[in-house]
Design a protein around this motif. Sequence first.
Motif, mmCIF file in Angstrom:
data_model
loop_
_atom_site.group_PDB
_atom_site.id
_atom_site.type_symbol
_atom_site.label_atom_id
_atom_site.label_comp_id
_atom_site.label_asym_id
_atom_site.label_seq_id
_atom_site.Cartn_x
_atom_site.Cartn_y
_atom_site.Cartn_z
ATOM 1 N N PRO A 158 0.813 -1.223 0.000
ATOM 2 C CA PRO A 158 0.000 0.000 0.000
ATOM 3 C C PRO A 158 0.848 1.276 0.000
ATOM 4 C CG PRO A 158 -0.926 -1.565 1.525
ATOM 5 C CD PRO A 158 0.404 -2.119 1.080
ATOM 6 N N LEU A 159 1.961 1.277 0.725
ATOM 7 C CA LEU A 159 2.839 2.449 0.718
ATOM 8 C C LEU A 159 3.363 2.707 -0.683
ATOM 9 C CD1 LEU A 159 4.431 4.676 2.164
ATOM 10 C CD2 LEU A 159 6.172 2.969 2.693
ATOM 11 N N TRP A 160 3.796 1.663 -1.346
ATOM 12 C CA TRP A 160 4.294 1.803 -2.710
ATOM 13 C C TRP A 160 3.177 2.274 -3.648
ATOM 14 C CZ3 TRP A 160 3.245 -0.596 -7.399
ATOM 15 C CH2 TRP A 160 4.171 -0.355 -8.408
ATOM 16 N N ALA A 161 1.983 1.721 -3.492
ATOM 17 C CA ALA A 161 0.862 2.091 -4.363
ATOM 18 C C ALA A 161 0.482 3.560 -4.182
ATOM 19 C CB ALA A 161 -0.332 1.187 -4.086
ATOM 20 N N TRP A 162 0.411 4.047 -2.943
ATOM 21 C CA TRP A 162 0.081 5.453 -2.709
ATOM 22 C C TRP A 162 1.173 6.371 -3.256
ATOM 23 C CZ3 TRP A 162 -4.594 6.953 -1.912
ATOM 24 C CH2 TRP A 162 -5.492 6.155 -1.227
ATOM 25 N N ALA A 163 2.446 5.964 -3.122
ATOM 26 C CA ALA A 163 3.546 6.782 -3.646
ATOM 27 C C ALA A 163 3.498 6.855 -5.172
ATOM 28 C CB ALA A 163 4.889 6.227 -3.179
ATOM 29 N N VAL A 164 3.230 5.727 -5.801
ATOM 30 C CA VAL A 164 3.134 5.707 -7.265
ATOM 31 C C VAL A 164 1.900 6.476 -7.734
ATOM 32 C CG1 VAL A 164 2.770 4.191 -9.257
ATOM 33 C CG2 VAL A 164 4.496 3.621 -7.559
ATOM 34 N N ALA A 165 0.790 6.331 -7.016
ATOM 35 C CA ALA A 165 -0.436 7.049 -7.395
ATOM 36 C C ALA A 165 -0.223 8.553 -7.362
ATOM 37 C CB ALA A 165 -1.579 6.657 -6.461
ATOM 38 N N SER A 166 0.529 9.025 -6.373
ATOM 39 C CA SER A 166 0.775 10.466 -6.300
ATOM 40 C C SER A 166 1.622 10.955 -7.467
ATOM 41 C CB SER A 166 1.420 10.835 -4.972
ATOM 42 O OG SER A 166 2.690 10.251 -4.859
ATOM 43 N N LEU A 167 2.480 10.101 -7.974
ATOM 44 C CA LEU A 167 3.264 10.487 -9.152
ATOM 45 C C LEU A 167 2.437 10.389 -10.430
ATOM 46 C CD1 LEU A 167 6.669 8.765 -8.350
ATOM 47 C CD2 LEU A 167 6.111 11.194 -8.209
ATOM 48 N N LEU A 168 1.588 9.392 -10.518
ATOM 49 C CA LEU A 168 0.788 9.195 -11.726
ATOM 50 C C LEU A 168 -0.272 10.265 -11.934
ATOM 51 C CD1 LEU A 168 0.277 5.317 -11.733
ATOM 52 C CD2 LEU A 168 1.836 6.681 -13.151
ATOM 53 N N ILE A 169 -0.733 10.898 -10.871
ATOM 54 C CA ILE A 169 -1.762 11.924 -11.040
ATOM 55 C C ILE A 169 -1.182 13.270 -11.475
ATOM 56 C CG2 ILE A 169 -3.332 10.864 -9.382
ATOM 57 C CD1 ILE A 169 -2.528 13.184 -7.456
ATOM 58 N N MET A 170 0.109 13.467 -11.330
ATOM 59 C CA MET A 170 0.713 14.765 -11.645
ATOM 60 C C MET A 170 0.479 15.232 -13.088
ATOM 61 S SD MET A 170 1.841 16.386 -9.201
ATOM 62 C CE MET A 170 0.973 15.732 -7.811
ATOM 63 N N PRO A 171 0.613 14.378 -14.104
ATOM 64 C CA PRO A 171 0.363 14.881 -15.455
ATOM 65 C C PRO A 171 -1.076 15.361 -15.667
ATOM 66 C CG PRO A 171 1.532 12.795 -15.551
ATOM 67 C CD PRO A 171 1.140 13.022 -14.129
ATOM 68 N N PHE A 172 -2.005 14.896 -14.865
ATOM 69 C CA PHE A 172 -3.401 15.280 -15.014
ATOM 70 C C PHE A 172 -3.772 16.497 -14.184
ATOM 71 C CE2 PHE A 172 -3.078 10.678 -15.641
ATOM 72 C CZ PHE A 172 -3.479 10.618 -16.971
ATOM 73 N N MET A 173 -2.817 17.065 -13.472
ATOM 74 C CA MET A 173 -3.088 18.184 -12.584
ATOM 75 C C MET A 173 -2.787 19.540 -13.218
ATOM 76 S SD MET A 173 -4.360 17.101 -9.843
ATOM 77 C CE MET A 173 -5.067 15.536 -10.283
ATOM 78 N N ARG A 174 -2.562 19.562 -14.503
ATOM 79 C CA ARG A 174 -2.305 20.845 -15.161
ATOM 80 C C ARG A 174 -3.604 21.613 -15.342
ATOM 81 N NH1 ARG A 174 0.846 18.875 -20.314
ATOM 82 N NH2 ARG A 174 -1.192 17.948 -20.509
ATOM 83 N N SER A 175 -3.465 22.918 -15.453
ATOM 84 C CA SER A 175 -4.650 23.750 -15.672
ATOM 85 C C SER A 175 -5.077 23.652 -17.131
ATOM 86 C CB SER A 175 -4.350 25.206 -15.315
ATOM 87 O OG SER A 175 -3.408 25.741 -16.219
ATOM 88 N N ARG A 176 -6.286 24.091 -17.403
ATOM 89 C CA ARG A 176 -6.799 24.048 -18.779
ATOM 90 C C ARG A 176 -5.979 24.949 -19.702
ATOM 91 N NH1 ARG A 176 -12.550 24.799 -16.521
ATOM 92 N NH2 ARG A 176 -12.935 22.708 -15.754
ATOM 93 N N ARG A 177 -5.572 26.108 -19.170
ATOM 94 C CA ARG A 177 -4.806 27.038 -19.985
ATOM 95 C C ARG A 177 -3.452 26.484 -20.384
ATOM 96 N NH1 ARG A 177 -4.703 32.260 -16.643
ATOM 97 N NH2 ARG A 177 -5.759 31.035 -15.086
ATOM 98 N N SER A 178 -2.811 25.707 -19.517
ATOM 99 C CA SER A 178 -1.488 25.171 -19.839
ATOM 100 C C SER A 178 -1.559 24.009 -20.820
ATOM 101 C CB SER A 178 -0.766 24.749 -18.564
ATOM 102 O OG SER A 178 -1.413 23.654 -17.961
ATOM 103 N N ARG A 179 -2.736 23.419 -21.007
ATOM 104 C CA ARG A 179 -2.896 22.326 -21.970
ATOM 105 C C ARG A 179 -3.083 22.858 -23.378
ATOM 106 N NH1 ARG A 179 -7.225 18.847 -18.581
ATOM 107 N NH2 ARG A 179 -5.876 18.437 -16.832
ATOM 108 N N GLU A 180 -3.551 24.094 -23.486
ATOM 109 C CA GLU A 180 -3.831 24.644 -24.812
ATOM 110 C C GLU A 180 -2.593 25.137 -25.515
ATOM 111 O OE1 GLU A 180 -6.667 27.623 -23.825
ATOM 112 O OE2 GLU A 180 -8.227 26.168 -23.434
#
Length: 180
Positions: A158-180
Amino acid sequence: MDSILSRIPAWPGTAALTDAIRDPKGLFVMLAVVVLVLYGLSVGRTRALVSLLSIYVAYMLAVLFPFLPWIAKKLPESSRSMGAVGLFIVLYALTFIILSRSMLKGRLTLGEISLWQVLVISVVQIGLLASICVSLVPLERGQQLLGPMHRWFGGQYPLWAWAVASLLIMPFMRSRRSRE
């Protein structure tokens, strides 16, 4: 309460959830999660990212801290298992304060992200914090504190899974303006 719990569909993991709801400790843990999610939503997007980075730095510093055995000897026998958790929390708070006041904060700005993105990052932070704290105490103590929720936060996987999950969500945390 049982009539409400009987209406929950039988998805994987819902048995642990219903067990946690029936257990007073589980209800307390879920209340703490709700409070922390609300806190995460109130602090803002940039601080959520700074907090996530602070968790990684504090965990590394706590694991590498060379004076923990000396400090543990100074603590009463009943408090020794919580010494590492206390050290991690102190290091997390110090790291968060330092990173919040540094020039790094301006570089980590998330801009305008949606409410669901802040909610996701808050949940992942809570999972990572809980998993780190449980990993720093002996297994029996972690099982005693979390009860049925231990399977989601306690142990190496579980520790490894939570650590990896926090890294995997980063690309999806950009704002709408930065994606355009």
